[in-house]
Design a protein around this motif. Structure first.
Motif, short mmCIF file in Angstrom:
data_model
loop_
_atom_site.label_atom_id
_atom_site.label_comp_id
_atom_site.label_asym_id
_atom_site.label_seq_id
_atom_site.Cartn_x
_atom_site.Cartn_y
_atom_site.Cartn_z
N CYS A 52 0.82 -1.21 0.00
CA CYS A 52 0.00 0.00 0.00
C CYS A 52 0.85 1.25 0.00
N VAL A 53 2.08 1.14 -0.51
CA VAL A 53 3.02 2.24 -0.60
C VAL A 53 3.23 2.58 -2.07
N VAL A 92 0.77 6.16 5.60
CA VAL A 92 0.87 7.52 6.11
C VAL A 92 2.28 8.07 5.89
N LEU A 93 3.30 7.28 6.21
CA LEU A 93 4.68 7.74 6.05
C LEU A 93 4.99 8.06 4.59
N PRO A 99 11.31 13.98 4.89
CA PRO A 99 12.54 13.18 4.82
C PRO A 99 12.71 12.22 5.99
N VAL A 100 12.32 12.64 7.18
CA VAL A 100 12.42 11.75 8.33
C VAL A 100 11.45 10.58 8.19
N ALA A 101 10.23 10.89 7.75
CA ALA A 101 9.23 9.83 7.51
C ALA A 101 9.73 8.85 6.46
N ASP A 102 10.42 9.36 5.43
CA ASP A 102 10.96 8.48 4.39
C ASP A 102 12.00 7.52 4.96
N GLN A 103 12.82 7.99 5.90
CA GLN A 103 13.82 7.12 6.52
C GLN A 103 13.16 6.00 7.32
N VAL A 104 12.13 6.36 8.07
CA VAL A 104 11.41 5.33 8.83
C VAL A 104 10.74 4.35 7.88
N LEU A 105 10.15 4.87 6.81
CA LEU A 105 9.48 4.02 5.83
C LEU A 105 10.45 3.02 5.22
N SER A 106 11.65 3.47 4.92
CA SER A 106 12.65 2.56 4.35
C SER A 106 12.92 1.38 5.28
N LEU A 186 3.34 15.41 11.09
CA LEU A 186 3.28 15.16 9.66
C LEU A 186 1.95 15.65 9.13
N VAL A 187 1.96 16.21 7.94
CA VAL A 187 0.73 16.57 7.24
C VAL A 187 0.51 15.52 6.15
N VAL A 188 -0.62 14.84 6.22
CA VAL A 188 -0.86 13.68 5.36
C VAL A 188 -2.14 13.88 4.56
N PRO A 189 -2.04 14.02 3.23
CA PRO A 189 -3.26 14.11 2.42
C PRO A 189 -3.97 12.76 2.36
N ALA A 190 -5.28 12.81 2.29
CA ALA A 190 -6.10 11.60 2.17
C ALA A 190 -5.79 10.59 3.27
#
Length: 340
Positions: A52-53, A92-93, A99-106, A186-190
């Protein structure tokens, strides 16, 4: 197991999951595995964390049907991972564009990190019933209103209280209190799609448990003998098992349709997710209770394991909107409450 989706790739995914989880046969462990994280990287290598990413973030887009297949198999296996929360937090991430969310997502996609998922109360400090907190090294907590979320990057950023949430022994669940001043907004659309995904995967987990134990009870009814014949030969037992098969099939179809609509971005997806949550949350506990009765004395033993699935489906209903909450959401969506 469940074969509603005839897609070859979904069938291959289920086969791979059953091989990895050891659920290709009906034999069940006497108790849930003590540490599910030992084999989590092997599952992550199958891509289960990225269904779902978006592709540009390392996933394969929004494939709710594949995520539902995973949740179903994990439920059947009594797997301890908070998969519904992991998939929702990954969504969500990925959408946060941070950029921080992207690191966690990885780390989540590779299986190295576990990110829990929950919803904050009105004061923004407490999140009730967060699944998998004990094994999480990050948390995504949605704000009660709006499109914001708080990302907590270290277990020291929160405190967890699991005292009142030990009913489901196959997973960990706790109330979380955020340490003041901690967290990254974090600001998350949808963001509503992540909530729908979370509730849908909990429903799929419940379907996996119900289907697994129904299969096992049917097998038991063909082997257990009474008055010189298998108890499955008695019409009263046959009718109850058929009724349960029809109900589980109905739950499966509802979850499958909700996944299809969610993947397609349909405006009707929220309605079907609410129907899935209501049907599984209200129906599965009753089905498993009757399967317990049909299993006779052995079904009540700790070793047989049916009670683990009972606990799990009850907890799934609590983690999601619960049946009453799902019905209220459906009534609001359909405008039925306007009649008052």
């Amino acid at each position: 197991m469940i074969t509603t989706d005839a897609s070859e790739e979904i069938r291959q995914l289920r086969d791979a999951l059953r091989g990895t989880l050891g659920t290709a046969h009906q034999e069940l462990p006497s108790a849930p595995a003590a540490d599910w994280r030992e084999g989590w990287r092997a599952l992550a290598e199958l891509g289960v964390t990225g269904f779902c990413v978006p592709e540009e973030k390392g996933g394969i887009g929004l494939r709710a049907d594949a995520a539902v297949a995973v949740a179903t198999e994990l439920g059947a296996a009594l797997h301890g991972s908070p998969y519904a929360g992991l998939a929702a937090s990954a969504r969500v991430l990925a959408l946060a564009d941070d950029p921080v969310a992207d690191q966690v997502l990885s780390g989540v996609l590779s299986g190295e990190r576990v990110c829990g998922f929950g919803r904050l109360s009105g004061d923004g400090r407490v999140a009730r019933l967060v699944d998998g907190v004990a094994h999480s090294d990050a948390l995504v907590l949605l704000e009660q209103d709006g499109d914001g979320a708080t990302l907590l990057l270290d277990p020291l950023d929160w405190s967890a209280d699991a005292r009142h949430h030990g009913f489901d022994v196959s997973r960990t669940c706790a109330d979380v209190t955020v340490v003041p001043g901690q967290g990254r907004r974090l600001v998350v659309p949808a963001v509503a799609v992540a909530v729908d995904l979370y509730e849908l995967l909990l429903a799929a987990d419940t379907v996996g448990s119900a289907h697994r134990m129904l299969e096992r009870t049917v097998t038991y009814a063909g082997q257990r003998r009474s008055f010189g014949r298998p108890i499955g030969g008695f019409q009263a037992v046959q009718h109850r098992l058929v009724d349960h098969s029809v109900r589980v099939r109905g739950m499966t179809l509802v979850v499958t349709e909700a996944a299809r609509l969610l993947s397609a971005g349909s405006s009707r997806a929220r309605r079907w997710v609410a129907v899935a949550g209501s049907s599984t949350g209200a129906g599965a506990p009753h089905i498993l209770h009757d399967l317990l009765q049909l299993s006779g004395a052995i079904g009540f033993t700790w070793e047989y394991g049916l009670h683990f699935h009972q606990r799990r489906v009850h907890q799934n209903a609590r983690l999601a909107a619960n049946p009453r909450g799902a019905l209220r959401a459906l009534a609001d969506l359909e405008g039925w409450t306007d009649a008052r």
